[in-house]
Design an enzyme around this catalytic site. Sequence first.
Site, PDB file in Angstrom:
ATOM      1  N   TRP A   1      58.359  58.694 -17.897  1.00  0.00           N
ATOM      2  CA  TRP A   1      57.717  57.925 -17.252  1.00  0.00           C
ATOM      3  C   TRP A   1      56.510  57.352 -18.190  1.00  0.00           C
ATOM      4  O   TRP A   1      56.322  56.052 -18.051  1.00  0.00           O
ATOM      5  CB  TRP A   1      56.865  58.811 -15.918  1.00  0.00           C
TER       6      TRP A   1
ATOM      7  N   TRP B   1      43.167  47.026  -6.928  1.00  0.00           N
ATOM      8  CA  TRP B   1      43.458  48.001  -7.638  1.00  0.00           C
ATOM      9  C   TRP B   1      42.908  47.868  -8.928  1.00  0.00           C
ATOM     10  O   TRP B   1      42.698  48.959  -9.767  1.00  0.00           O
ATOM     11  CB  TRP B   1      45.045  48.153  -7.761  1.00  0.00           C
TER      12      TRP B   1
END
Length: 483
Positions: A282, A364
């Site tokens: 990831w 965000w």
Amino acid sequence: MLQLMWFRTDLRVTDNSALSAAMQAGPTVAVFLLSPAQWQQHDDAACKVDFWLRNLAELSQELKRLNVPLLVREADEWGAAPKVLGKLAQELNATAVHVNEEYGVNESRRDQAVSSAMDKLGINLHSHLDRLLFKPGSVLTRTGNYFKVYSQFRGVCYQRLHTALPKLVALPKAQNELKIAADPIPENIAGFDTPSQHLLVAWPAGEQAARERLQRFADEWIEDYQDNRDFPARPGTSQLSAYLAAGVVSPRQCLHAALNANGGEFESGNQGAVTWVNELLWREFYTHILVGYPHVSMGRAFRPETEALPWRNSSKDLQAWQEGRTGIPIIDAAMRQLLETGWMHNRLRMVVAMYLTKNLLIDWREGERFFMRHLIDGDLAANNGGWQWSASTGTDSVPYFRIFNPISQSQRFDPDGRFIRQWLPELAALSDKAIHDPHAGSKGQASLFGGGVDYPKPIVDLRASRQRALDAFKNLPPASELA
């Protein structure tokens, strides 16, 4: 044929591609550039800068054993790097500069400018793969594009690992001593506060500390990683992220440790080891995204249609979230952990990010910036990727309608409230049930906190704020209309 090794976020001597190549090519001198103005522009945390300096001091001692002097120069902003490095290379009569590749937009522009400056001086700049297992551009779809879906990216990585496992780079042999003295390493930098003693103890510097942490994880915890990694009160994670971000340990070293613990397997055998390798991939995936889709490191959403989201401009709610005063214990405990230790458990990073972007409907980018300003392991690719995943604005991100309920997450992953009690001692006397939602069913806090404990009521209603987020995403224009 003197070589100049330019250290950046690769602060180690073992398994260091550029250092090994430089020392094989000729006598080597190392340099590190102090760039405080650039670090401030990048929102680098004071604890992270302190971690760099402490690791630089350790690195200088390791290099001394190899007879490689470490010089320190200042390029306040990266725009000054070509001139500073060019001057040093000429003073040393160096014929080449060696670096390990970095991948953000600003990093790439800096390195291109340095390369051009070196060309004009007749000095070669050699870039080496080191911070990743696979070079960006080498893991592509059948149509030659960068992957947007992690599982597909992982599948190709597995194929590569089966056929060409990245090898560890041997520690170079000590070179003949040079008549160049190493520079002293500054203990602090103006504009970056020195962290608390508690934080310094929690994050010891140096390769030995990193290797010991990696080995302890591989020996004691990796087998149960899949089961324990989501429980913040358990020692279930590797605690290596800060060392990876600063390059004190390499992803190759991490991969080989996992393989050694799992009989050479990375997609079968012990599921704890397999799950941890997937976490390494990831990290790899998000860095490849930076290169393939550079707009994500320029303050823009991966999915352009989400730029139309009606984010709320609520400084009051944002401040409550930043200070751990939301009235949701698991959120507040996680934020206090971040403020005190420079680190937050990964499961809680998702929970607090989703709370900010969905329940509070705050952009965000506010969360991404705040994290970078406090994380000792702040990494552009991982931090941006994680925030955009939670906000449903990123590549292969969580569907917008899947919104974590922080109280449910708390009950599931901190069932006895041990983590909450650690960081919110004012709630320690509550029962295991009440501690997750202290104000549930209460019209006022006095009845719950007879001792006059001051703990805020929730700043938003979870159900109503969830619906508000769902409505905001449902009303977005289809991506096809923006093509």
